[in-house]
Scaffold this motif. Structure first.
Motif, PDB file in Angstrom:
ATOM      1  N   GLY A 142       0.842  -1.200   0.000  1.00 47.33           N
ATOM      2  CA  GLY A 142       0.000   0.000   0.000  1.00 47.33           C
ATOM      3  C   GLY A 142       0.869   1.237   0.000  1.00 47.33           C
ATOM      4  O   GLY A 142       1.903   1.303   0.657  1.00 47.33           O
ATOM      5  N   ASP A 143       0.455   2.216  -0.750  1.00 49.95           N
ATOM      6  CA  ASP A 143       1.195   3.466  -0.843  1.00 49.95           C
ATOM      7  C   ASP A 143       0.873   4.338   0.361  1.00 49.95           C
ATOM      8  O   ASP A 143      -0.297   4.526   0.720  1.00 49.95           O
ATOM      9  CB  ASP A 143       0.808   4.180  -2.146  1.00 49.95           C
ATOM     10  CG  ASP A 143       1.397   5.570  -2.183  1.00 49.95           C
ATOM     11  OD1 ASP A 143       2.640   5.663  -2.100  1.00 49.95           O
ATOM     12  OD2 ASP A 143       0.615   6.534  -2.262  1.00 49.95           O
ATOM     13  N   LEU A 144       1.930   4.866   1.000  1.00 50.19           N
ATOM     14  CA  LEU A 144       1.773   5.602   2.244  1.00 50.19           C
ATOM     15  C   LEU A 144       0.815   6.799   2.084  1.00 50.19           C
ATOM     16  O   LEU A 144      -0.111   6.995   2.869  1.00 50.19           O
ATOM     17  CB  LEU A 144       3.161   6.096   2.698  1.00 50.19           C
ATOM     18  CG  LEU A 144       3.324   6.416   4.171  1.00 50.19           C
ATOM     19  CD1 LEU A 144       2.868   5.267   5.034  1.00 50.19           C
ATOM     20  CD2 LEU A 144       4.774   6.751   4.464  1.00 50.19           C
ATOM     21  N   ALA A 145       1.033   7.550   1.023  1.00 54.73           N
ATOM     22  CA  ALA A 145       0.202   8.751   0.810  1.00 54.73           C
ATOM     23  C   ALA A 145      -1.259   8.361   0.600  1.00 54.73           C
ATOM     24  O   ALA A 145      -2.174   9.012   1.112  1.00 54.73           O
ATOM     25  CB  ALA A 145       0.724   9.538  -0.384  1.00 54.73           C
ATOM     26  N   ASN A 159     -10.464   6.489  -0.494  1.00 51.98           N
ATOM     27  CA  ASN A 159     -11.370   7.002  -1.526  1.00 51.98           C
ATOM     28  C   ASN A 159     -11.067   8.447  -1.937  1.00 51.98           C
ATOM     29  O   ASN A 159     -11.871   9.084  -2.606  1.00 51.98           O
ATOM     30  CB  ASN A 159     -12.819   6.910  -1.036  1.00 51.98           C
ATOM     31  CG  ASN A 159     -13.203   5.469  -0.720  1.00 51.98           C
ATOM     32  OD1 ASN A 159     -12.784   4.571  -1.450  1.00 51.98           O
ATOM     33  ND2 ASN A 159     -13.934   5.263   0.342  1.00 51.98           N
ATOM     34  N   SER A 160      -9.918   8.958  -1.503  1.00 54.22           N
ATOM     35  CA  SER A 160      -9.608  10.349  -1.851  1.00 54.22           C
ATOM     36  C   SER A 160      -9.286  10.470  -3.340  1.00 54.22           C
ATOM     37  O   SER A 160      -8.795   9.533  -3.957  1.00 54.22           O
ATOM     38  CB  SER A 160      -8.382  10.848  -1.090  1.00 54.22           C
ATOM     39  OG  SER A 160      -8.396  10.377   0.198  1.00 54.22           O
ATOM     40  N   PRO A 161      -9.564  11.639  -3.884  1.00 61.06           N
ATOM     41  CA  PRO A 161      -9.219  11.886  -5.287  1.00 61.06           C
ATOM     42  C   PRO A 161      -7.702  11.859  -5.459  1.00 61.06           C
ATOM     43  O   PRO A 161      -6.969  12.225  -4.538  1.00 61.06           O
ATOM     44  CB  PRO A 161      -9.771  13.290  -5.553  1.00 61.06           C
ATOM     45  CG  PRO A 161      -9.982  13.897  -4.200  1.00 61.06           C
ATOM     46  CD  PRO A 161     -10.234  12.777  -3.253  1.00 61.06           C
ATOM     47  N   PRO A 162      -7.218  11.453  -6.633  1.00 61.92           N
ATOM     48  CA  PRO A 162      -5.782  11.318  -6.886  1.00 61.92           C
ATOM     49  C   PRO A 162      -5.014  12.623  -6.648  1.00 61.92           C
ATOM     50  O   PRO A 162      -3.870  12.578  -6.189  1.00 61.92           O
ATOM     51  CB  PRO A 162      -5.701  10.926  -8.368  1.00 61.92           C
ATOM     52  CG  PRO A 162      -7.058  10.455  -8.735  1.00 61.92           C
ATOM     53  CD  PRO A 162      -8.046  11.030  -7.786  1.00 61.92           C
ATOM     54  N   GLU A 163      -5.669  13.778  -6.940  1.00 62.45           N
ATOM     55  CA  GLU A 163      -4.945  15.044  -6.753  1.00 62.45           C
ATOM     56  C   GLU A 163      -4.590  15.238  -5.273  1.00 62.45           C
ATOM     57  O   GLU A 163      -3.509  15.699  -4.918  1.00 62.45           O
ATOM     58  CB  GLU A 163      -5.788  16.267  -7.194  1.00 62.45           C
ATOM     59  CG  GLU A 163      -6.466  16.159  -8.542  1.00 62.45           C
ATOM     60  CD  GLU A 163      -7.772  15.386  -8.461  1.00 62.45           C
ATOM     61  OE1 GLU A 163      -8.758  15.910  -7.901  1.00 62.45           O
ATOM     62  OE2 GLU A 163      -7.792  14.234  -8.952  1.00 62.45           O
ATOM     63  N   ARG A 164      -5.532  14.880  -4.410  1.00 60.17           N
ATOM     64  CA  ARG A 164      -5.320  15.036  -2.958  1.00 60.17           C
ATOM     65  C   ARG A 164      -4.145  14.156  -2.512  1.00 60.17           C
ATOM     66  O   ARG A 164      -3.288  14.593  -1.749  1.00 60.17           O
ATOM     67  CB  ARG A 164      -6.636  14.647  -2.249  1.00 60.17           C
ATOM     68  CG  ARG A 164      -6.530  14.384  -0.782  1.00 60.17           C
ATOM     69  CD  ARG A 164      -7.096  15.538   0.053  1.00 60.17           C
ATOM     70  NE  ARG A 164      -6.933  15.282   1.487  1.00 60.17           N
ATOM     71  CZ  ARG A 164      -5.801  15.476   2.150  1.00 60.17           C
ATOM     72  NH1 ARG A 164      -4.739  15.906   1.517  1.00 60.17           N
ATOM     73  NH2 ARG A 164      -5.727  15.240   3.455  1.00 60.17           N
ATOM     74  N   VAL A 165      -4.137  12.923  -3.047  1.00 61.17           N
ATOM     75  CA  VAL A 165      -3.045  11.993  -2.716  1.00 61.17           C
ATOM     76  C   VAL A 165      -1.707  12.560  -3.162  1.00 61.17           C
ATOM     77  O   VAL A 165      -0.721  12.570  -2.415  1.00 61.17           O
ATOM     78  CB  VAL A 165      -3.291  10.614  -3.371  1.00 61.17           C
ATOM     79  CG1 VAL A 165      -2.087   9.705  -3.158  1.00 61.17           C
ATOM     80  CG2 VAL A 165      -4.547   9.969  -2.811  1.00 61.17           C
ATOM     81  N   ALA A 166      -1.698  13.078  -4.396  1.00 61.98           N
ATOM     82  CA  ALA A 166      -0.453  13.616  -4.940  1.00 61.98           C
ATOM     83  C   ALA A 166       0.020  14.809  -4.118  1.00 61.98           C
ATOM     84  O   ALA A 166       1.219  14.945  -3.815  1.00 61.98           O
ATOM     85  CB  ALA A 166      -0.655  14.025  -6.394  1.00 61.98           C
TER      86      ALA A 166
END
Ligand SMILES: Nc1ncnc2c1ncn2[C@@H]1O[C@H](COP(=O)(O)OP(=O)(O)O)[C@@H](O)[C@H]1O
Ligand SMILES: [Mg+2]
Lengths: 270, 320
Positions: free
Chosen positions: B32-35, B42-49
């Motif tokens: 699993g990716d930490l971020a 379920n967060s949008p990819p932009e938030r993760v980035a």
């Protein structure tokens, strides 16, 4: 006077260890108690010293100078231990308190039984150290810095410092090499005789016994099976149990003499 | 001794380094990716980035590790995601609850366990020995949760002797009112003390017995001590190194071990805080907290070893 043990029965839990033991050591006598390992020799010495484990039950009679010891409360036994009776243990390496210096260890019975100034105590301890052949500079050392023979000399000094009338030595030489064994036995015998004390010398080894005692009891499986003069017993044991012990001692002596050349590594050599 | 001290401290530093690497890697190597985990699945990819960039998780591992360690050296343990407070001050506030709780609990445990352990060895009658045995077994088998609940029912709700209910818990302003705060720790500490006391009792018992079997007790008795005196004066002193180890380990264990108690009594301590951070997926905070815990365990180990050394003359000179 002396110690008279009669019909001594000791059981641990429900398991009988001693079945009616009788033995006597009169004042000034040296008496042996010999028997194979596990026969109950240490149990006899513990019963006399009041050192039986709390799980042990003890009946019969142990009279020390006419005083009944069986059933005596621990506080009264403690007043006798180290004063009226001294004890030398089989394994000084583990019996000596590792935290006490030689001087403090030997002084312990004096501290517990007599009101002496520190100087008086130290004087007596140093005198006793000379008697047992411990160099003066060992006074401040701890047991782990001593050889096995020196440790047992500390044990003997501790047992004798209060001049008790009876010394019990429970296999005092078993943990030592054979050359040191002889030195320690001879030392014990000469000091006991000099003090005019009585000695109960416990061992499984007849060859050591002959050096230390004239009279002895043979214990087997919690019973005295034979008693008599040590020399006579050594020459003509009556019971098979005594015969086995004598033969074992002979083999050991032969073996020791046969390899005598390797015996040079004594405590002095360390 | 100096040589030993130097060697032992070098070992401590090495262990600290290994621990830091393990803690650091554990959070990054796990699946699993930490971020993604921290942002929520379920967060949008932009938030993760954005989070990844903010926490520097897009940089090489070595650089991340270097940053973290450099921060630790400066006393900067990072900030919590939830409130943005420095991790150090959050942990500091928790320590102010857990540490007094453990110290008080340990004191109670020692005050109960050591005398009872001695008494159980000294007991002469079979019935008394059986009784002590039962106390040790029952005391150790009681689950913390249950003991705490019983105490709460007895004192909190029942008689109202102590104003402690899980609902009220630790005062909001912490140690602002020391009496109130201390009072809030009494029941939890007693709960901990009784349970840990049972195990201290067993350890004391077995340490004393192992010392007694060496013959030193018999020797002291043969010199003229009563059994009781030989056990308390010689036996306890000889058992001290063993007891110090046990107390040290127990102390370290209690930091996380009191988690149940902290939760039950609504105390925001280290254990319950760690669980909080984990549930909030505040993994950067968790990383620093785990490291601090591990460092603390190592310090305890160091202290135990040094105390051993000081207590036992047989150690010390031999290896010079
Ligand atoms: N603390 C103890 N508990 C139970 N049994 C013991 C204990 N000490 C010794 N025994 C048993 O008592 C018997 C006699 O032991 P001991 O007197 O030490 O023999 P010895 O000194 O002749 O070698 C042995 O069978 C031993 O197993
Ligand atoms: Mg024996």
């Amino acid at each position: 006077m002396g110690i008279v043990v009669d019909d001594l029965q000791v059981a641990i839990g429900s398991r009988p260890i001693l079945h009616g033991v009788h033995l006597e050591v009169r004042d000034g006598q040296r008496v042996g108690l010999v028997g194979p390992s596990g026969s109950g020799k240490s149990m006899i010495s513990r019963a006399i010293m009041g050192l039986l484990p709390p799980t042990a039950g003890c009946t019969g009679s142990i009279e020390l100078n006419g005083r009944q010891l069986v059933g005596l409360p621990d506080a009264e036994m403690a007043a006798l231990r180290g004063a009226a009776v001294g004890m030398v243990f089989q394994n000084p390496g583990t019996a000596l308190n590792p935290l006490l210096t030689v001087g403090r260890q030997i002084a312990l019975p004096l501290e517990l039984h007599y009101e002496l100034t520190a100087d008086e105590r130290e004087g007596r301890v140093r005198a006793m150290m000379r008697k047992v052949g411990l160099p003066d500079e060992l006074y401040g050392r701890r047991p782990h810095e001593l050889s096995g023979g020196q440790q047992q000399r500390v044990g003997i000094a501790t047992a004798l410092i209060t001049s008790p009338r009876l010394i019990i030595a429970d296999e005092p030489t078993t943990a030592l090499d054979s050359m040191t064994q002889r030195q320690i036995v001879d030392l014990l015998v000469s000091l006991v005789d000099e003090a005019g004390a009585a000695l109960l010398f416990i061992t499984h080894d007849f060859s050591v016994l002959a050096r230390a005692t004239r009279y002895c009891y043979v214990l087997d499986a919690g019973r005295i099976v034979e008693r008599g003069r040590t020399e006579a017993l050594l020459e003509a044991p009556h019971t098979p149990q005594a015969r086995t012990l004598v033969e074992a001692a002979r083999r050991l002596t032969l073996h020791v003499d046969g390899t005598g050349a390797q015996e040079t590594e004594t405590e002095e050599g360390r | 001794m100096i040589k030993y001290l130097a060697r032992r401290c070098a070992l401590f530093a090495l262990a600290l380094f290994v621990v830091s690497v393990v803690v650091f890697l554990a959070l990054r190597v796990l699946p699993g990716d930490l971020a993604t985990i921290m942002a929520g699945l379920n967060s949008p990819p932009e938030r993760v980035a954005a989070l990844r960039a903010e926490l520097g998780l897009d940089r090489p591992l070595a650089a991340q590790y270097g940053d973290w360690i450099a921060g630790l050296m400066r006393g900067d343990f990072g900030t919590t995601m939830l409130t943005g407070q420095p991790v150090a001050s959050v942990v500091g506030a928790r320590v102010q609850i857990t540490f007094p709780l453990i110290m008080l609990g340990l004191l109670i445990a020692l005050a109960l366990g050591v005398p009872l352990g001695c008494a159980s060895v000294m007991a002469r009658s079979a019935r008394a020995r059986g009784l002590y045995q039962a106390v040790a077994i029952v005391g150790g088998a009681v689950p913390a949760l249950w003991a705490g609940l019983v105490l709460i029912l007895l004192f909190g709700r029942g008689s109202g002797l102590l104003p402690i209910l899980p609902a009220s818990g630790f005062p909001q302003d912490g140690w602002g009112d020391p009496a109130q705060a201390a009072l809030a720790l009494v029941l939890p500490a007693v709960t901990v003390g009784v349970i840990v006391g049972a195990s201290i009792m067993r350890y004391t018992r077995s340490a004393l017995q192992s010392v007694a079997s060496t013959g030193a007790i018999e020797m002291a008795m043969a010199c003229g001590m009563t059994r009781r005196r030989a056990l308390t004066h010689v036996g306890l002193r000889l058992a001290m190194p063993q007891l110090v180890s046990v107390v040290g380990l127990t102390f370290a264990e209690m930091i996380t071990g009191v988690m149940v108690i902290e939760n039950l009594f609504a105390l925001p301590g280290i254990g319950s805080g760690l669980v909080d951070d984990l549930t909030h997926r505040d993994l950067i905070a968790v990383q620093s907290e785990l490291f601090m815990l591990a460092a603390f365990f190592l310090v305890i180990g160091l202290l135990v070893d040094l105390t051993h050394r000081a207590l036992d003359p047989r150690l010390g000179e031999d290896d010079e």
